[in-house]
Scaffold this motif. Structure first.
Motif, short mmCIF file in Angstrom:
data_model
loop_
_atom_site.label_atom_id
_atom_site.label_comp_id
_atom_site.label_asym_id
_atom_site.label_seq_id
_atom_site.Cartn_x
_atom_site.Cartn_y
_atom_site.Cartn_z
N GLY A 8 -12.90 48.85 65.16
CA GLY A 8 -11.88 49.56 65.93
C GLY A 8 -11.84 49.11 67.38
N ALA A 9 -13.00 48.96 68.02
CA ALA A 9 -13.04 48.53 69.42
C ALA A 9 -12.44 47.14 69.57
CB ALA A 9 -14.48 48.54 69.92
N GLU A 10 -12.68 46.29 68.59
CA GLU A 10 -12.12 44.93 68.62
C GLU A 10 -10.60 44.98 68.53
OE1 GLU A 10 -12.98 40.72 66.23
OE2 GLU A 10 -13.81 42.61 65.49
N LEU A 11 -10.08 45.82 67.70
CA LEU A 11 -8.63 45.96 67.56
C LEU A 11 -8.01 46.50 68.84
CD1 LEU A 11 -8.38 47.40 63.94
CD2 LEU A 11 -7.93 45.06 64.69
N ARG A 12 -8.68 47.43 69.49
CA ARG A 12 -8.14 47.99 70.73
C ARG A 12 -8.09 46.92 71.83
NH1 ARG A 12 -10.95 52.46 68.70
NH2 ARG A 12 -12.88 51.94 69.80
N ARG A 13 -9.09 46.03 71.85
CA ARG A 13 -9.04 44.93 72.83
C ARG A 13 -7.93 43.95 72.50
NH1 ARG A 13 -14.78 45.06 72.11
NH2 ARG A 13 -14.62 43.28 70.70
N LEU A 14 -7.62 43.82 71.22
CA LEU A 14 -6.64 42.85 70.77
C LEU A 14 -5.21 43.25 71.09
CD1 LEU A 14 -5.86 40.34 69.07
CD2 LEU A 14 -6.10 41.79 67.03
N LEU A 15 -4.91 44.52 70.96
CA LEU A 15 -3.51 44.98 71.04
C LEU A 15 -2.81 44.62 72.36
CD1 LEU A 15 -3.80 48.45 69.27
CD2 LEU A 15 -2.74 46.36 68.40
N PRO A 16 -3.45 44.71 73.53
CA PRO A 16 -2.72 44.34 74.76
C PRO A 16 -2.30 42.88 74.80
CG PRO A 16 -4.64 45.68 75.27
CD PRO A 16 -4.76 45.31 73.82
N GLY A 17 -2.95 42.03 74.00
CA GLY A 17 -2.62 40.63 74.03
C GLY A 17 -1.46 40.23 73.16
#
Length: 329
Positions: free
Chosen positions: A317-326
């Protein structure tokens, strides 16, 4: 006619071991698809074909090796059980194979683990122990458990695992016979070693290039230096986060690998975003590392047909949250 199964390889596996692994795994795993996406190839500046290992049970390529190992064990060996240390995908693979074969299984993960992968291990019936801050500290605890209980310690890089993973690259060269290069992410090195062995035996014109995170460069530095070394291990890409080289896979890579490169965790995250936006493929960090290497050095790959394995899709989940702004509109 009765089909026989070769003994598990105890040294460097050969093509016959990979072919035997394919026969053994045929009833357990379907061939994974390849896909060439115009938008992704445009982003990379060359023809890129994905090998979708993320669609396998447990969501990663390592299940091939784990099944190839445990399906060969005797009933006595299964009763003794297995133990492994892992940041996640090796753990899930071994837990799945243990469930299939009725083998007791204990997994040691670092305390800073991927919660989804940890829960998957529990759901598959394995015993999970959290120990230490890193992969290497978890390894120490796993060896202690093996010594105490008599269970077999299964490392991330063994002959039988490499032979099983080799089935992925045998499929890939059969599905895409005009490949020029395959780029393979490295943690322990079983995937790159498998790709090297298959390419050398079946399609020696194919160049195999390995990639690791610059934040965990032990395998990269071991290959370039010619001897296994330890290095800082801080990559966010769990599947690449190993702090030392593995001699077994390094020996294979020294014989066959064309080159070994690194990318930053930021470049890996960018490749994840490109995969999601252009190919609608959700990859974990390690699963996007091969594409990251292609995107980071377009001149090297221009005009070539590049095979890019999506080795895993188990993003936390934390990885996905970092991914979304990009992600781009």
């Amino acid at each position: 006619m009765t089909t026989t199964t070769r003994p598990a390889p105890t040294d460097v596996p050969c093509l016959a071991d990979v072919l035997d692994a394919r026969r053994l795994l045929a009833s357990e795993l379907e061939r994974t698809p390849t896909r060439t996406c115009a938008a992704l190839s445009r982003a990379a500046g060359t023809r890129v074909t994905l090998k979708r290992e993320d669609v396998l049970p447990t969501g990663a390529f390592k299940v091939r090796g784990a099944l190839n190992l445990l399906l060969r064990t005797t009933s006595q060996e299964r009763r003794a059980g297995v133990v492994a240390y892992s940041t996640g995908n090796h753990a899930q693979a071994l837990a799945h194979a243990a469930q299939v074969t009725g083998t007791p299984c204990t997994i040691v993960m670092p305390e800073n683990h991927n919660p989804g992968k940890a829960q998957s291990v529990r759901d598959l019936g394995a015993t999970l122990e959290l120990h230490g801050a890193t992969f290497d500290e978890a390894a120490v605890r796993a060896r202690e458990i093996a010594d105490t209980t008599g269970a077999r310690l299964v490392s991330a890089a063994e002959p039988c695992l490499v032979a099983g993973v080799g089935t992925a690259y045998l499929e890939l060269v059969e599905q895409e016979p005009d490949l020029d290069v395959i780029v393979v992410p490295v943690g322990g090195g079983s995937g790159a070693a498998a790709a090297c062995l298959v390419a050398a035996a079946v399609s020696p014109h194919i160049e195999v290039i390995a990639v690791q995170s610059a934040a965990s460069p032990a395998a990269h530095d071991s290959w370039h230096g010619g001897a296994c070394v330890k290095r800082a291990n801080t990559s966010r890409a769990e599947g690449l986060a190993t702090g030392r080289g593995f001699e077994f896979t390094q020996a294979i890579l020294r014989d066959h690998l064309a080159d070994f490169v690194t990318v930053t965790d930021e470049q890996i995250a960018h490749a994840q975003a490109v995969l999601l936006a252009d190919a609608h493929v959700l990859a974990e960090g390690a699963g996007a590392a091969a594409l990251a290497a292609v995107l980071a050095d377009p001149g090297r790959f221009a005009g070539r047909h590049v095979g890019v394995p999506v080795t895993g899709g188990n993003a936390a989940g934390a990885e996905l949250r970092r991914l979304l702004p990009g992600l781009q509109d």
